[in-house]
Design an enzyme around this catalytic site. Structure first.
Site, PDB file in Angstrom:
ATOM      1  N   ARG A  57     -22.387  15.028  34.966  1.00 44.84           N
ATOM      2  CA  ARG A  57     -20.942  15.324  33.979  1.00 44.84           C
ATOM      3  C   ARG A  57     -20.468  16.638  34.524  1.00 44.84           C
ATOM      4  NH1 ARG A  57     -20.199  11.738  29.586  1.00 44.84           N
ATOM      5  NH2 ARG A  57     -18.658  12.970  28.858  1.00 44.84           N
TER       6      ARG A  57
ATOM      7  N   ARG B 241     -33.626  22.529  24.584  1.00 43.71           N
ATOM      8  CA  ARG B 241     -34.406  23.465  24.669  1.00 43.71           C
ATOM      9  C   ARG B 241     -34.154  24.415  25.889  1.00 43.71           C
ATOM     10  NH1 ARG B 241     -37.846  24.083  20.054  1.00 43.71           N
ATOM     11  NH2 ARG B 241     -36.670  23.313  18.426  1.00 43.71           N
TER      12      ARG B 241
ATOM     13  N   ASP C 111     -30.201   9.805  31.812  1.00 44.18           N
ATOM     14  CA  ASP C 111     -29.605  10.937  31.376  1.00 44.18           C
ATOM     15  C   ASP C 111     -30.196  11.467  30.117  1.00 44.18           C
ATOM     16  OD1 ASP C 111     -27.750  10.593  33.313  1.00 44.18           O
ATOM     17  OD2 ASP C 111     -26.135   9.891  32.021  1.00 44.18           O
ATOM     18  N   HIS C 112     -30.616  10.656  29.316  1.00 43.89           N
ATOM     19  CA  HIS C 112     -30.861  11.153  28.000  1.00 43.89           C
ATOM     20  C   HIS C 112     -32.328  11.822  27.854  1.00 43.89           C
ATOM     21  CE1 HIS C 112     -27.042  10.306  26.651  1.00 43.89           C
ATOM     22  NE2 HIS C 112     -27.115   9.184  26.682  1.00 43.89           N
TER      23      HIS C 112
ATOM     24  N   HIS D   6     -23.131  -0.331  29.569  1.00 40.70           N
ATOM     25  CA  HIS D   6     -22.750   0.427  28.266  1.00 40.70           C
ATOM     26  C   HIS D   6     -23.081  -0.430  27.056  1.00 40.70           C
ATOM     27  CE1 HIS D   6     -20.911   3.287  26.285  1.00 40.70           C
ATOM     28  NE2 HIS D   6     -20.958   4.168  27.129  1.00 40.70           N
ATOM     29  N   GLY D   7     -23.975   0.235  26.433  1.00 41.53           N
ATOM     30  CA  GLY D   7     -24.277  -0.070  24.926  1.00 41.53           C
ATOM     31  C   GLY D   7     -25.272  -1.164  24.972  1.00 41.53           C
TER      32      GLY D   7
ATOM     33  N   GLU E  24     -23.406   8.191  38.745  1.00 43.03           N
ATOM     34  CA  GLU E  24     -21.977   8.068  37.815  1.00 43.03           C
ATOM     35  C   GLU E  24     -21.346   9.405  38.032  1.00 43.03           C
ATOM     36  OE1 GLU E  24     -22.730   7.076  34.063  1.00 43.03           O
ATOM     37  OE2 GLU E  24     -23.752   4.991  34.394  1.00 43.03           O
TER      38      GLU E  24
ATOM     39  N   THR F  15     -20.204   9.772  24.946  1.00 39.77           N
ATOM     40  CA  THR F  15     -20.673   9.062  25.979  1.00 39.77           C
ATOM     41  C   THR F  15     -19.185   8.423  26.668  1.00 39.77           C
ATOM     42  OG1 THR F  15     -21.908   7.258  26.809  1.00 39.77           O
ATOM     43  CG2 THR F  15     -21.089   6.918  24.592  1.00 39.77           C
ATOM     44  N   THR F  16     -19.274   7.890  27.721  1.00 41.02           N
ATOM     45  CA  THR F  16     -18.265   7.265  28.566  1.00 41.02           C
ATOM     46  C   THR F  16     -17.532   6.231  27.669  1.00 41.02           C
ATOM     47  OG1 THR F  16     -19.416   7.492  30.365  1.00 41.02           O
ATOM     48  CG2 THR F  16     -17.343   6.489  30.545  1.00 41.02           C
TER      49      THR F  16
ATOM     50  N   ASN G 240     -30.962   4.067  33.507  1.00 43.60           N
ATOM     51  CA  ASN G 240     -29.994   5.592  33.349  1.00 43.60           C
ATOM     52  C   ASN G 240     -31.028   6.583  32.337  1.00 43.60           C
ATOM     53  OD1 ASN G 240     -28.609   7.686  32.212  1.00 43.60           O
ATOM     54  ND2 ASN G 240     -26.687   6.472  32.766  1.00 43.60           N
TER      55      ASN G 240
ATOM     56  N   GLU H 127     -18.071  -2.207  37.891  1.00 46.19           N
ATOM     57  CA  GLU H 127     -19.044  -2.222  36.803  1.00 46.19           C
ATOM     58  C   GLU H 127     -18.394  -2.404  35.473  1.00 46.19           C
ATOM     59  OE1 GLU H 127     -22.462   0.476  36.487  1.00 46.19           O
ATOM     60  OE2 GLU H 127     -22.322   0.497  34.018  1.00 46.19           O
TER      61      GLU H 127
ATOM     62  N   HIS I 243     -25.807  10.395  35.632  1.00 46.09           N
ATOM     63  CA  HIS I 243     -24.221  10.750  35.264  1.00 46.09           C
ATOM     64  C   HIS I 243     -24.418  12.368  35.434  1.00 46.09           C
ATOM     65  CE1 HIS I 243     -20.376  10.405  32.994  1.00 46.09           C
ATOM     66  NE2 HIS I 243     -20.193  10.947  33.875  1.00 46.09           N
TER      67      HIS I 243
ATOM     68  N   ARG J 102     -23.920  18.643  30.935  1.00 45.47           N
ATOM     69  CA  ARG J 102     -24.595  18.651  29.622  1.00 45.47           C
ATOM     70  C   ARG J 102     -26.114  18.078  29.598  1.00 45.47           C
ATOM     71  NH1 ARG J 102     -21.421  14.143  26.169  1.00 45.47           N
ATOM     72  NH2 ARG J 102     -19.680  15.619  26.820  1.00 45.47           N
ATOM     73  N   HIS J 103     -26.456  17.066  30.522  1.00 43.08           N
ATOM     74  CA  HIS J 103     -27.818  16.559  30.823  1.00 43.08           C
ATOM     75  C   HIS J 103     -28.284  16.590  32.060  1.00 43.08           C
ATOM     76  CE1 HIS J 103     -25.414  13.063  31.183  1.00 43.08           C
ATOM     77  NE2 HIS J 103     -25.202  12.676  30.193  1.00 43.08           N
TER      78      HIS J 103
ATOM     79  N   GLY K 269     -29.273   2.725  29.399  1.00 48.08           N
ATOM     80  CA  GLY K 269     -29.644   4.142  29.551  1.00 48.08           C
ATOM     81  C   GLY K 269     -30.221   4.149  28.073  1.00 48.08           C
ATOM     82  N   HIS K 270     -29.453   4.488  27.304  1.00 47.11           N
ATOM     83  CA  HIS K 270     -29.983   4.744  25.612  1.00 47.11           C
ATOM     84  C   HIS K 270     -30.961   4.147  25.228  1.00 47.11           C
ATOM     85  CE1 HIS K 270     -29.423   5.800  21.606  1.00 47.11           C
ATOM     86  NE2 HIS K 270     -29.354   7.042  22.023  1.00 47.11           N
TER      87      HIS K 270
HETATM   88  N1  PXP Z   1     -22.599   2.407  32.752  1.00 39.41           N
HETATM   89  C1  PXP Z   1     -21.955   3.504  32.599  1.00 39.41           C
HETATM   90  C2  PXP Z   1     -20.693   3.552  33.711  1.00 39.41           C
HETATM   91  C3  PXP Z   1     -22.158   4.476  31.716  1.00 39.41           C
HETATM   92  O1  PXP Z   1     -21.132   5.423  31.893  1.00 39.41           O
HETATM   93  C4  PXP Z   1     -23.219   4.263  30.828  1.00 39.41           C
HETATM   94  C5  PXP Z   1     -23.359   5.758  29.945  1.00 39.41           C
HETATM   95  O2  PXP Z   1     -23.616   6.654  30.679  1.00 39.41           O
HETATM   96  C6  PXP Z   1     -24.215   3.361  31.012  1.00 39.41           C
HETATM   97  C7  PXP Z   1     -23.718   2.441  31.820  1.00 39.41           C
HETATM   98  C8  PXP Z   1     -25.175   3.413  30.513  1.00 39.41           C
HETATM   99  O3  PXP Z   1     -24.861   3.090  28.972  1.00 39.41           O
HETATM  100  P1  PXP Z   1     -26.279   3.021  27.649  1.00 39.41           P
HETATM  101  O4  PXP Z   1     -26.699   4.697  27.756  1.00 39.41           O
HETATM  102  O5  PXP Z   1     -25.140   2.797  26.477  1.00 39.41           O
HETATM  103  O6  PXP Z   1     -26.899   2.099  28.021  1.00 39.41           O
END
Ligand code: PXP
Length: 241
Positions: free
Chosen positions: A45, A18, A9-10, A189-190, A70, A100-101, A7, A151, A43, A49-50, A211-212
Site C-alpha cells: 500500500r 509493534r 498482508d495481515h 475479497h471477503g 496488488e 481494506t480495498t 494473501n 479479478e 498488497h 501500513r503492513h 487473505g484475512h
Molecule cells: N483480492 C484483492 C484485490 C484484495 O484487495 C484483497 C484484500 O487485500 C483480497 C483479494 C483478499 O481479501 P481478504 O483479505 O478479504 O481475503
C-alpha cells in the site's frame, strides 16, 4: 484447476502493530506454500501500513510458487513493480482511510492511465490483472485495454445479508463474460471457510486470492494447516461434493 493465492498482508499487520520483526510475512508465505498455496499475494500500500518493500524483495527471492503484487496505479508503484518483478500484478483502487480495498477499479474513469500502466508492466513480462466489480462494462474495458486477467470482486457476495443468491449470480455472469472475452478469471475479497464453495464451483474461475480468513485461522492452527483446509474446500467444490 483452481489455484489458491494466499494473501499474507495481515501477518505484516501484526508485525507493524509493534514495529518489530515478528511475525514475518515471508516465513508465513513459505509455510503457506508448504500447505499447498499455489501463489502468494501481497498488497504494497502507498502508506506501507503492513507489507514493506523488504518483504516483497525477500518473497521474490524465496518463493517457489508465484508472487502476485496488488498495487495502486501510481507512477511510484508502477516503477517499483518494474524493479521488483513480481510474476503478476493486480491493480486495485486505494484510499488511505479505508480498512481494506472497498470496490473494484474505476476502469471507465481511469482507462487511459490504466492502459499505459498495463503496457509498461506487461512489457517487462509481468501479467496484469484488474480488480473489478462483477459488471459488464469494467470487464469489457479490461479486455480492450489489454489486461491479462480480471479479478472479480466477491465482497458484495460475501457481505450479502439479504439476497446472496443474486450476488452469486452476478459473479457467475461476470466470470462467464470475462472468460468468453478471453480474459483469465480470478476472484477474491471477503472469502472464508463458510462462503467459498459456491464461488470455487464457478468453472471459469482459475484463481482465488484469500487473505484475512486464512491468516485468522492460521493464528489458531498454524499457516500450513489453515491453507490445507482451504485447499480441501476447493477440492470438494470442484468434485461437486
Ligand atoms: N483480492 C484483492 C484485490 C484484495 O484487495 C484483497 C484484500 O487485500 C483480497 C483479494 C483478499 O481479501 P481478504 O483479505 O478479504 O481475503
Amino acid at each position: 484447476m483452481l489455484r489458491l493465492g494466499v494473501n499474507v498482508d495481515h501477518v505484516a499487520t501484526v508485525r507493524q502493530a509493534r514495529r518489530t520483526d515478528l511475525p514475518d510475512p515471508v516465513e508465513a508465505a513459505l509455510a503457506a506454500e508448504k500447505g499447498g498455496a499455489d501463489g502468494i499475494t501481497v498488497h504494497l500500500r502507498e502508506d506501507r501500513r503492513h507489507i514493506q518493500e523488504r518483504d516483497v524483495e525477500l518473497l521474490r527471492q524465496r518463493l517457489r510458487t508465484k508472487l502476485n503484487l496488488e498495487m495502486a496505479v501510481t507512477p511510484e508503484l508502477v516503477s517499483l513493480a518494474e524493479r521488483l518483478r513480481p510474476d503478476d500484478a493486480c491493480f486495485v483502487p486505494e484510499r488511505r482511510e479505508e480498512l481494506t480495498t472497498e470496490g473494484g477499479l474505476d476502469v471507465v474513469a481511469y482507462q487511459k492511465k490504466i492502459e499505459e500502466a498495463i503496457k509498461q508492466l506487461q512489457g517487462t513480462g509481468i501479467r496484469v490483472s484488474l480488480f473489478v466489480d462483477p459488471q459488464k462494462e469494467p470487464i469489457e474495458i479490461s479486455r480492450e485495454i489489454g489486461a491479462h486477467a480480471v479479478e472479480i470482486h466477491t465482497g458484495r457476495y460475501c457481505d450479502a445479508l439479504a439476497d446472496r443468491e443474486r450476488d452469486l449470480r452476478g459473479v457467475v455472469v461476470a466470470a462467464s463474460l470475462a472468460h468468453r472475452l478471453g480474459l483469465e478469471v480470478h476472484g477474491g475479497h471477503g472469502l472464508n471457510y463458510e462462503n467459498v464453495i459456491p464461488i470455487a464451483r464457478i468453472a471459469e474461475i482459475v484463481e482465488l486470492n484469500i487473505g484475512h480468513s486464512i491468516v485468522a485461522r492460521a493464528i489458531m492452527v498454524g499457516m500450513e494447516q489453515a491453507v490445507k483446509e482451504m485447499k480441501e474446500l476447493f477440492k470438494r467444490a470442484r468434485e461437486g461434493s
